[in-house]
Design a protein around this motif. Structure first.
Motif, PDB file in Angstrom:
ATOM      1  N   PRO A  52       0.680  -1.172   0.087  1.00  0.00           N
ATOM      2  CA  PRO A  52       0.123  -0.125   0.131  1.00  0.00           C
ATOM      3  C   PRO A  52       1.032   1.294   0.028  1.00  0.00           C
ATOM      4  N   LYS A  53       0.507   2.150  -0.811  1.00  0.00           N
ATOM      5  CA  LYS A  53       1.214   3.578  -0.935  1.00  0.00           C
ATOM      6  C   LYS A  53       0.614   4.414   0.214  1.00  0.00           C
ATOM      7  N   LYS A  54       1.586   5.159   0.634  1.00  0.00           N
ATOM      8  CA  LYS A  54       1.100   6.168   1.690  1.00  0.00           C
ATOM      9  C   LYS A  54       0.221   7.414   0.870  1.00  0.00           C
ATOM     10  N   LEU A  55      -0.569   7.748   1.492  1.00  0.00           N
ATOM     11  CA  LEU A  55      -1.546   8.849   1.151  1.00  0.00           C
ATOM     12  C   LEU A  55      -0.898  10.329   1.871  1.00  0.00           C
ATOM     13  N   GLU A  56      -1.001  11.244   0.879  1.00  0.00           N
ATOM     14  CA  GLU A  56      -0.516  12.589   1.266  1.00  0.00           C
ATOM     15  C   GLU A  56      -1.636  13.019   2.364  1.00  0.00           C
ATOM     16  N   ALA A  57      -0.837  13.854   3.450  1.00  0.00           N
ATOM     17  CA  ALA A  57      -1.818  14.346   4.461  1.00  0.00           C
ATOM     18  C   ALA A  57      -2.965  15.182   4.026  1.00  0.00           C
ATOM     19  N   MET A  82      -5.633  13.191   2.419  1.00  0.00           N
ATOM     20  CA  MET A  82      -6.259  12.265   3.757  1.00  0.00           C
ATOM     21  C   MET A  82      -7.370  13.283   4.234  1.00  0.00           C
ATOM     22  N   SER A  97      -1.736   5.959  -8.441  1.00  0.00           N
ATOM     23  CA  SER A  97      -2.510   5.030  -7.536  1.00  0.00           C
ATOM     24  C   SER A  97      -3.586   4.263  -8.049  1.00  0.00           C
TER      25      SER A  97
END
Length: 259
Positions: A45-50, A53, A112
């Protein structure tokens, strides 16, 4: 009243070992291979930007407030509604406030979104290819065989399900064909997969379909949606709510019931 004659069907007892057992073993092994293939093909899973989010969670807060406002007092609901509506209309929760009225980006150009589509395609192929091969194998070698008889009576409505591939009208519905046993294994082996691979496994097709149906819906909708329009639509939905609370006069209702 005369009882109907008992139907007797003579069959080779070796059919149980040479048809039912191989089909069951192949189905179990296919499920195990499907699980490990799904594990190997799974993407990290890729990290989602703040900011992204915050954009998703802000719209989810509005949806949750609109769905559960009846458990809040009027003062609490109005305070939450005013904050969210002001933020939605002013664009405070948008990831990109300077985008203006530009059309939403193409989901095919988003890495994504492409990764998610590719993951769904891999999972579908992991189910379609083994099923096609197993059905071809059963039709080629075991088509038309009656392999077992159920020990309990059933109605005639189950005849088409249990005797697939056997062209007979007068056979007792309790007799089962080889193809029908294959379909029953698809729906009945999920507990075996749980015992072998754990509760969170990718072997059972029925479990994967149920999980896909119960998957929570993204509050931002599908790809290509305009967040600004969604925020303004949610602000309008919150503004027209006629608030009521299930806790209003709850003390009087409780005393009236006890009295």
């Amino acid at each position: 009243m005369a009882q109907p004659p008992v139907q007797t069907l003579y069959r080779d007892p070796q059919l149980f070992y040479w048809i039912l057992t191989p089909i069951t073993i192949v189905m179990v092994l296919t499920g195990v291979l499907r699980h490990y293939a799904s594990v190997l093909m799974a993407m990290a899973p890729k990290k989602l930007e703040a900011k992204a989010m915050r954009e998703q969670r802000s719209l989810a807060r509005g949806v949750a407030l609109r769905s559960n406002y009846h458990v809040l007092s009027r003062q609490s609901f109005e305070a939450k509604r005013d904050v969210l509506v002001a933020g939605y209309e002013n664009g405070d929760y948008l990831k990109d406030k300077n985008r203006g009225d530009q059309p939403p980006p193409n989901p095919l150009s988003d890495p994504s979104q492409m990764d998610g589509m590719m993951g769904m395609m891999k999972n579908n192929m992991a189910m379609i290819i083994p099923n096609t091969l197993i059905m071809s194998w059963i039709n080629a070698f075991f088509s038309g065989y009656v392999i077992m008889k159920l020990p309990f009576p059933i109605t005639i409505k189950f005849k088409s399900m249990l005797q697939a591939g056997v062209q007979t009208k007068d056979m007792d519905p309790r007799w089962m064909s080889s193809i029908s046993w294959y379909f029953l294994c698809i729906f009945g082996l999920q507990f075996v997969y749980v015992f072998l691979l754990g509760s969170e496994n990718a072997a059972s097709q029925l479990a994967q379909q149920m999980q896909a149906q119960q998957m929570p819906i993204n509050p931002m909708g599908g790809p290509g949606q305009d967040p600004d329009k969604q925020f303004k639509a949610e602000a309008e939905n919150l503004s027209v709510i006629d608030h009521y609370s299930v806790l209003d006069e709850v003390e009087d209702r409780l005393l009236a019931r006890l009295g």
